[in-house]
Design an enzyme around this catalytic site. Sequence first.
Site, PDB file in Angstrom:
ATOM      1  N   GLY A  52      65.983 -19.710  11.633  1.00  0.00           N
ATOM      2  CA  GLY A  52      65.267 -20.131  10.435  1.00  0.00           C
ATOM      3  C   GLY A  52      66.154 -20.183   9.217  1.00  0.00           C
ATOM      4  O   GLY A  52      67.339 -20.506   9.293  1.00  0.00           O
ATOM      5  N   CYS A  59      66.689  -4.004   2.856  1.00  0.00           N
ATOM      6  CA  CYS A  59      67.444  -3.194   3.819  1.00  0.00           C
ATOM      7  C   CYS A  59      68.598  -3.934   4.485  1.00  0.00           C
ATOM      8  O   CYS A  59      69.733  -3.443   4.495  1.00  0.00           O
ATOM      9  CB  CYS A  59      66.501  -2.637   4.878  1.00  0.00           C
ATOM     10  N   LYS A  62      71.485  -4.949   2.025  1.00  0.00           N
ATOM     11  CA  LYS A  62      72.097  -3.738   1.464  1.00  0.00           C
ATOM     12  C   LYS A  62      72.923  -3.000   2.512  1.00  0.00           C
ATOM     13  O   LYS A  62      74.074  -2.622   2.256  1.00  0.00           O
ATOM     14  CB  LYS A  62      71.008  -2.813   0.919  1.00  0.00           C
ATOM     15  N   LYS A 119      59.410 -12.052   3.918  1.00  0.00           N
ATOM     16  CA  LYS A 119      58.791 -12.096   5.243  1.00  0.00           C
ATOM     17  C   LYS A 119      57.281 -12.049   5.052  1.00  0.00           C
ATOM     18  O   LYS A 119      56.794 -11.742   3.952  1.00  0.00           O
ATOM     19  CB  LYS A 119      59.263 -10.928   6.118  1.00  0.00           C
TER      20      LYS A 119
END
Length: 228
Positions: A52, A59, A62, A119
């Site tokens: 995608g 998270c 980072k 998301k």
Amino acid sequence: LIKHASNSFLAAKISFINAVADICERVGADVEKVAQGMGYDPRIVPAFLEAGVGFGGFCFPKDLQAFIQIAGKFNYDFALLKEVEKINKDRPRRLVEKIEEALWVLKDKTIGILGLAFKPDTDDMRFAPSIEVINLLQKEKAKVKVYDPVAMDRAKMILKNVEYGKNPYQVADASNALVIVTEWNEFRDLDLAKIKGLLANPIIVDGRNIFDPVKMKKLGFVYKAMGR
């Protein structure tokens, strides 16, 4: 190191399947079928093999960057993870290229964006691919309309010079192309015939591969997906 290593590994799976998606486009294969076949192997499993527009959130980016920096402090060039990061950062550009392929030029075109959060099932906009997609479209002087089921309030603190729709159909209305950036289930259940009637051009660019290309073609859409 466990958390950094775990999230970096999952990020690597995503960037790997996105690289495979680019190869699939060149050879005429379908990345969804490739990923499905890979997922049958119990050593690999299907999780995180979804091509995608790339990963976002707090998270993965980072921990990926932290692991690269930790390795560097101890004189190890973690080139593998640098490439994972590079592939991911390039995904929004690849999506915008597909929009441009469908429209030829983006200047003064209206692009409808469905999905802003990084998301589904969250309003988290941190490092969301939608931000860079919209930024690239605006650099090309396109007009942008957006909708997300829950992230609109957060988006208004980040995005500038965009029009906010109350629902997907309002975003589709008179847009030259409709772009899926976040794979909310709400978008999977759209009335596609209604969407086609609202769009100025029957173009859907699917950054999350939520639709069946054969079905979309039968419905009369110009349909562009990632790796298909």
